[in-house]
Design a protein around this motif. Structure first.
Motif, short mmCIF file in Angstrom:
data_model
loop_
_atom_site.label_atom_id
_atom_site.label_comp_id
_atom_site.label_asym_id
_atom_site.label_seq_id
_atom_site.Cartn_x
_atom_site.Cartn_y
_atom_site.Cartn_z
N THR A 85 1.01 -1.33 0.37
CA THR A 85 -0.21 0.03 0.22
C THR A 85 0.64 1.04 -0.08
O THR A 85 0.07 2.00 0.02
N LYS A 141 -2.07 0.31 -4.18
CA LYS A 141 -1.04 1.84 -4.53
C LYS A 141 -2.56 2.49 -4.40
O LYS A 141 -2.70 3.86 -4.18
N THR A 144 -4.32 4.86 -1.62
CA THR A 144 -2.78 5.44 -1.33
C THR A 144 -2.57 7.51 -2.05
O THR A 144 -2.29 8.09 -1.94
N TYR A 158 0.50 13.74 4.69
CA TYR A 158 -0.41 12.61 3.32
C TYR A 158 -0.53 11.94 5.01
O TYR A 158 0.41 11.72 5.80
N TYR A 160 -0.13 8.34 6.17
CA TYR A 160 0.63 6.78 5.27
C TYR A 160 -0.43 5.33 5.91
O TYR A 160 -0.86 5.64 6.81
N PRO A 161 -0.09 4.59 4.77
CA PRO A 161 -1.36 3.55 5.11
C PRO A 161 -0.55 2.98 6.40
O PRO A 161 0.57 3.04 6.93
N MET A 174 -6.75 7.59 5.29
CA MET A 174 -5.75 7.60 5.02
C MET A 174 -5.98 8.70 4.71
O MET A 174 -6.11 10.23 4.22
#
Ligand code: ACO
Length: 405
Positions: A85, A141, A144, A158, A160-161, A174
């Motif tokens: 991810t 991805k 994300t 951002y 993060y996963p 997210m």
């Protein structure tokens, strides 16, 4: 069914079929639609059963492998997607090149195509191992990237996963989490988002899927082919319809709401207005789109979870649907709500900003695009896509010197 290739070989004649109204460009075993019955099957399973009993990861596995996973396969597949991810840290610098007010689909077209520059071990579309890893990377991805595109446009850091969350809960964290506050996933909302993913996962040879097949048929890398699909999906006649449908409902609401539906329908029926009832009509469904039924059900669940049962936009949508379904214009043309009619209301209630709707559609459709690309490349009869044309331009003529033109 006429095999035009044989006819062409024998006679040199080809068909003229703009918009591919009656041309099958491939054989497929993935998704089946019966447009008259309003039926949709992924690998033989009715969409209603998949929406009720499976999650999006199961559906991804099914579309890619042809069968639903058993418990061990499910665990392994979930794990494999989860570990992919994260995106390359360089991606954020690529993202920074965009204006903050860029449309998320403009960003997504760039980011997905840009993945070709990061993952050199998965760019050979003719190598099954490369295709397999590209499939997992793209599915893993996309959430994300979509959430990064969102966070970038609103100027937030951002997120993060997090590997102990499910695919969809991870996406929502997210999107809505911040470094200051941990996001607590709400099961009803996560399930609703997961259902949106399931309902959008594949839909046989629609415009974006055909684009992916055509683009991939040249042997280009999977990331480039999927980026082409993202670009095609953006249009308001296709994936952009969910955004357009919600904007249309908001417009009617601002200009008088339910009272003004009659006037709006009149405008739609006047062809010179070029106004369409967005979220209505479909090339294949000449009956109720089964996904629209499930989406309307999900709409009820989400709105009641959030205490928004009296949401004026939902009421307006239901009133508009009722009036349209009784109007002879829509009856004669077999125009019914499609999946996008209600999906915007659900997404808006969950907190997704309108310009992001189509990016979420792209996230969900990625698995379908890859499954279709894999099927095409694995078909021994596959050829580069190369439509013919009916030429009616100038006949041969000679270039005159500039002074004589
Ligand atoms: N509102 C008003 N009239 C419509 C609509 C609509 N939404 N959709 C079709 N019609 C009319 C057309 O004007 C045409 O009328 P005519 O016979 O008098 O000329 C007739 O119905 C047939 O429509 P076509 O445009 O020929 O149908 P086509 O299969 O080419 O188009 C499409 C399908 C693009 C989906 C169309 O119905 C449309 O534009 N709908 C609105 C956009 C939308 O919701 N798109 C989402 C599709 S689903 C998806 O991508 C997930």
């Amino acid at each position: 069914v006429i095999d035009i290739r044989k006819l062409y070989a024998q006679t040199g004649k080809f068909t003229y079929d703009p918009g591919f109204l009656s041309t099958a460009a491939c054989q497929s075993t993935i998704t089946y639609i019966d447009g008259d019955k309003g039926e949709l099957l992924y690998r033989g399973y009715p969409i209603e059963q998949l929406a009720e009993h499976c999650d999006f990861m199961d559906v991804c596995y099914l579309l890619l492998n042809g069968e639903l996973p058993n418990a061990q396969q499910q665990k392994d597949f979930d794990r494999m997607v989860t570990v992919h991810t994260m995106v390359n840290e360089q991606m954020q610098f690529f993202l920074r090149g965009f204006r903050r007010d860029a449309h998320p689909m403009a960003i997504m077209t760039g980011l997905v195509g840009g993945m070709s520059a990061f993952y050199h071990d998965s760019t050979d579309v003719h190598n099954p191992k490369h295709r397999e890893i590209a499939a997992i990377r793209l599915i893993a991805k996309m959430p994300t990237l979509v959430s990064m595109a969102y966070k970038y446009t609103i100027g937030q850091p951002y997120i993060y996963p997090k590997n102990d969350l499910t695919y969809t809960a991870n996406f929502m964290r997210m999107m809505f989490g911040t470094p200051c506050e941990e996001y607590e996933p709400n099961d009803v909302l996560v399930r609703a988002m997961d259902r949106i993913f399931i309902l959008h996962a594949d839909h046989e040879q629609n415009a974006s899927t055909s684009t992916v097949r055509l683009c991939g048929s040249s042997g280009t890398n999977p990331f480039a082919a999927i980026a082409a699909g993202v670009a095609c999906l953006w249009g308001p006649a296709h994936g952009g319809a969910n955004e357009a449908a919600l904007n249309m409902l908001e417009d009617i609401q601002r200009n008088g709401g339910v009272e003004k539906i009659g006037e709006f329908i009149k405008q739609v029926k006047d062809k010179s207005s070029n106004v369409k009832l967005m979220g209505f009509g479909h090339r294949v469904y000449k009956n109720y789109d089964p996904r629209a039924k499930l989406m309307r059900e999900t709409c009820h669940e989400v709105l009641s979870e959030l205490g928004l049962q009296n949401d004026p936009l939902f009421k307006l949508a239901m009133a508009l649907e009722k009036i349209a379904l009784e109007d002879e214009y829509f009856v004669a043309r077999k125009l019914y709500p499609n999946v996008d009619f209600y999906s915007g209301i659900v997404q808006r209630a969950i907190g997704i900003p309108v310009p992001l709707f189509t990016a979420i559609f792209a996230l969900a459709r990625t698995v379908g695009w890859i499954a279709q690309l894999n099927e095409m490349i694995g078909d021994p009869e596959y050829k580069i896509g190369r439509p013919r044309q009916l030429f009616h331009g100038s006949e041969r003529r000679d270039v005159k010197p500039l002074a004589e033109r």
